[in-house]
Design a protein around this motif. Structure first.
Motif, PDB file in Angstrom:
ATOM      1  N   ALA A   1      39.579  32.900  39.672  1.00 16.43           N
ATOM      2  CA  ALA A   1      38.556  33.339  38.714  1.00 16.43           C
ATOM      3  C   ALA A   1      37.222  33.608  39.413  1.00 16.43           C
ATOM      4  CB  ALA A   1      38.386  32.287  37.623  1.00 16.43           C
ATOM      5  N   MET A   2      36.827  32.709  40.311  1.00 16.52           N
ATOM      6  CA  MET A   2      35.550  32.877  41.009  1.00 16.52           C
ATOM      7  C   MET A   2      35.586  34.122  41.897  1.00 16.52           C
ATOM      8  SD  MET A   2      33.666  30.136  40.125  1.00 16.52           S
ATOM      9  CE  MET A   2      32.580  29.482  41.360  1.00 16.52           C
ATOM     10  N   GLN A   3      36.706  34.366  42.545  1.00 14.18           N
ATOM     11  CA  GLN A   3      36.829  35.557  43.381  1.00 14.18           C
ATOM     12  C   GLN A   3      36.710  36.831  42.553  1.00 14.18           C
ATOM     13  OE1 GLN A   3      40.612  35.014  45.298  1.00 14.18           O
ATOM     14  NE2 GLN A   3      39.873  33.426  46.700  1.00 14.18           N
ATOM     15  N   GLU A   4      37.345  36.859  41.394  1.00 13.81           N
ATOM     16  CA  GLU A   4      37.289  38.037  40.533  1.00 13.81           C
ATOM     17  C   GLU A   4      35.868  38.290  40.035  1.00 13.81           C
ATOM     18  OE1 GLU A   4      40.141  37.301  37.487  1.00 13.81           O
ATOM     19  OE2 GLU A   4      41.883  37.805  38.744  1.00 13.81           O
ATOM     20  N   ILE A   5      35.166  37.229  39.669  1.00 10.24           N
ATOM     21  CA  ILE A   5      33.785  37.382  39.189  1.00 10.24           C
ATOM     22  C   ILE A   5      32.892  37.929  40.301  1.00 10.24           C
ATOM     23  CG2 ILE A   5      31.748  36.093  38.441  1.00 10.24           C
ATOM     24  CD1 ILE A   5      33.706  34.256  36.889  1.00 10.24           C
ATOM     25  N   LYS A   6      33.005  37.373  41.499  1.00 12.14           N
ATOM     26  CA  LYS A   6      32.183  37.837  42.623  1.00 12.14           C
ATOM     27  C   LYS A   6      32.475  39.296  42.954  1.00 12.14           C
ATOM     28  CE  LYS A   6      31.884  33.241  44.756  1.00 12.14           C
ATOM     29  NZ  LYS A   6      32.314  32.383  45.900  1.00 12.14           N
TER      30      LYS A   6
END
Length: 430
Positions: free
Chosen positions: A209-214
């Protein structure tokens, strides 16, 4: 003279008796209690109005012993133990509801997102008093849970007692519950991460999730909202890993059992998935156990602002102890403490900023009404005529929330706070 002789004989007899040590006395008392259990067991076998198998009687006895210790200790027969192992992997059958026992009734800790219970309107704090018209009073927690389980696509009518309302029935269709424990989206350059439960898929889901947001927002990212509302908890190791994702160093949580040697401490490792950006954690009365570990750790380290309402207050640790082919026992073996030494048991986590969840009508009333610019014939702003737009954020973009965020008062306030922090930080840098 005779009286004297009798007294002396009695005294001699007392002197002759061996003295029992405290351990021997305790063992003797235990044997007497086990004899009492055996007598009751035999009398039930012989005289109860209906025939009950020895296996059932033993299971009932074990369940009674464990369930009366506290609301979270229980016996799991072979089938229940199998279901529990499947559940921790993120997929199980049922209604999709986390429950506990209180005053003889089933109390809803929280419905799991996108499950039959959540879609039917079950809410945290609801009491379930009847299942298909049969009262729950007198059943153990496991017995009630077993009755709530059943074949997929079958209906179960639950009677709900909710505060300030008359009891009412809900008919819920059982389904296979597949839990996607982490969901994410972007709201106005704010990363929104929703964690619904802590199972074996949670930490991998958070990293993704964090990778997708970044990747979606890049350098314009203002911060993160981590939503733990109505998250009933789950695996301790996953709660530690999620906390570690935002904390560089120091203690995350400690557990203390009956013996001092049983104490454990879990510490953070270097690295911050949020890259130092502000984090807001949303909690409410349905946030329990592992959710409170994360909220408490981030609060004590001042790594996140905790917003919402007081959490559930489950500060105990349960250990699953396999019992061979007979299933397992879930036993409360420790209490957990936040890095500052707080026990959350029965107290919960108090948010840094108290924000009640408003109804749709209240949220609408909080939005600005008619303004000067809405009036017919209103004068234009001279700055706009000169090419200066006063109605934008520092980055020059309009506030743009999804409909879901607009309807979620607590989330909208969290995003507002991150906007304010971003504006403040930009002014300090400039």
């Amino acid at each position: 003279m005779r009286k004297y002789l009798i007294t002396a004989s009695a005294a001699a007899l007392l002197i002759a008796l061996p003295q029992l040590s405290p351990a021997q006395e305790n063992a003797s008392d235990t044997y007497r209690q086990l004899k009492l259990f055996s007598e009751v067991f035999e009398r039930v076998r012989a005289d109860y109005v209906e025939e009950v198998s020895d296996q059932q009687l033993i299971e009932y006895a074990i369940q009674g012993m464990l369930s009366t210790l506290d609301p979270h200790s229980s016996y799991l027969n072979a089938d229940s133990f199998g279901d529990m192992r499947v559940q921790t992997k993120g997929e199980f059958g049922g209604l999709g509801i986390e429950v506990t026992m209180e005053n003889g009734f089933i109390k809803v800790v929280s419905p799991i997102d996108e499950t039959p219970a959540a879609k039917a309107g079950v809410k945290p704090g609801d009491y379930i008093t009847h299942l298909d018209g049969e009262p729950i009073l007198g059943l153990s927690l496991n017995e009630a849970v077993e009755k709530m389980r059943g074949p997929v696509n079958t209906d179960l009518t639950v009677t709900i007692r909710r505060e300030n309302e008359e009891p009412f029935d809900l008919t819920i269709t059982r389904d296979v519950i597949k839990i996607q424990s982490v969901r994410n989206r972007v709201e106005d350059n704010v990363g929104y991460v929703r964690i619904t439960t802590f199972n074996q898929q949670t930490m991998p889901g958070l990293e993704k999730a964090m990778q997708e947001i970044k990747a979606e927002v890049g350098d314009q990212l203002r911060g993160y909202v981590v939503d733990l509302r109505n998250n009933p908890g789950g695996l301790l190791d996953q709660a530690v890993d999620v906390s570690d994702a935002f904390i560089d160093q120091g203690e995350i949580v400690s557990t203390r059992g009956r013996q001092t040697d049983d104490a454990q401490r879990f510490n953070a490792t270097p690295g911050d998935l949020a890259d130092g950006l502000p984090v807001i954690v949303l909690i409410n009365g349905g946030s329990a156990s592992a959710s409170e570990i994360v909220a408490g750790a981030l609060q004590d380290h001042r790594r996140a602002i905790i917003m919402g309402t007081k959490s559930f207050g489950k500060g105990s640790v349960q250990t699953i102890i396999p019992l061979g082919l007979s299933g397992a026992m879930r036993l409360t073996t420790a209490r957990y403490f936040t890095p500052s030494g707080r026990s959350i048991q029965a107290l919960g986590i108090d948010p840094d900023i108290l924000v009640e969840q408003a109804t749709v009508e209240q949220a609408a009333a909080a939005r600005p009404g008619r303004r000067e610019a809405d009036l017919p014939g209103a004068l234009a702003n001279p700055n706009e005529q000169n090419g200066i737009d006063e109605g934008t954020t520092p980055e020059g973009e309009a506030h743009n929330l999804s409909e879901a965020a607009e309807q979620d008062y607590q989330l909208a306030r969290a995003i507002d706070l991150l906007r304010g922090l971003a504006l403040y930080n930009q002014r300090v840098v400039n």
